[in-house]
Design an enzyme around this catalytic site. Structure first.
Site, PDB file in Angstrom:
ATOM      1  N   HIS A  18      40.229  57.764  53.503  1.00 22.61           N
ATOM      2  CA  HIS A  18      41.728  57.606  53.916  1.00 22.61           C
ATOM      3  C   HIS A  18      42.690  56.780  53.223  1.00 22.61           C
ATOM      4  O   HIS A  18      44.025  57.960  52.821  1.00 22.61           O
ATOM      5  CB  HIS A  18      41.601  57.229  55.593  1.00 22.61           C
ATOM      6  N   ARG A  91      35.443  66.369  51.789  1.00 26.32           N
ATOM      7  CA  ARG A  91      34.482  65.886  51.395  1.00 26.32           C
ATOM      8  C   ARG A  91      33.493  66.486  51.047  1.00 26.32           C
ATOM      9  O   ARG A  91      32.900  67.511  51.785  1.00 26.32           O
ATOM     10  CB  ARG A  91      33.423  64.628  52.225  1.00 26.32           C
TER      11      ARG A  91
END
Ligand code: PNS
Length: 165
Positions: A18, A91
């Site tokens: 993050h 991802r």
């Protein structure tokens, strides 16, 4: 024109992945709001205030980034703030379907807000909040998976939880 973007998430807890997305997005936009969804999980490890504290302390070095909480629809929050972009990290392939669905419904709800995806760094590609939560709750070493400021909050929360049990 001031380009403001929203980076929303549950952030339970915020991970190094993050923080990497936040740092990169802060270079692409004039201002970035990291928006903690307060209703995103019914049984969170960290309260929304603890997630806010962890995030605020993790982004102190970024002058154009601020952290807020939001509830309700993300696009309503973005429009209310005057933001035209939502940033999400991606991802590998696992995230794609969920992210696609979210971007589509958000576009359907408002054509004025677009979703911008940033590919995760390779070294963070296996990281997720849920994996960090599991490692932490089961007593594993999570220090290298989260920013130092998050580590501090997690240690405090988990040791208070241990004391209660
Ligand atoms: O980190 P997460 O859990 O993937 O974040 C999900 C979040 C909080 C961004 C998403 O659940 C959200 O936007 N919630 C607000 C409600 C909403 O707008 N729902 C419609 C789009 S899914």
């Amino acid at each position: 024109m001031n380009r403001l973007a929203i980076y929303p998430g549950s952030f339970d807890p915020p991970t190094l992945g993050h923080l990497d997305v936040i740092e990169r997005a802060s270079k692409l936009f004039d201002d970035l709001i990291v928006a903690v969804g307060v209703n995103s999980s019914k049984n969170p490890m960290l309260s929304s205030d603890e997630r806010m504290e962890a995030l605020c302390n993790s982004v102190r070095h970024l002058a154009n980034v601020r952290v807020e909480q939001f509830s309700g629809l993300l696009v309503h929050y973005a429009l209310d703030k005057g933001a035209k972009s939502i940033v999400r990290g991606l991802r590998a392939t696992a995230d794609f379907e969920y992210e696609f669905q979210m971007a589509m419904i958000n576009r359907r709800l408002s054509d004025d807000v677009d979703t911008v995806f940033l590919m995760t760094k390779w070294e963070h590609s296996y990281l997720s909040s849920s994996i960090v939560r599991e490692v932490a709750v089961l007593g594993g070493d999570y220090a290298g998976l989260v920013p130092q400021a998050v580590n501090v909050v997690m240690q405090r929360v988990l040791s208070a939880r241990q004391d209660r049990s």
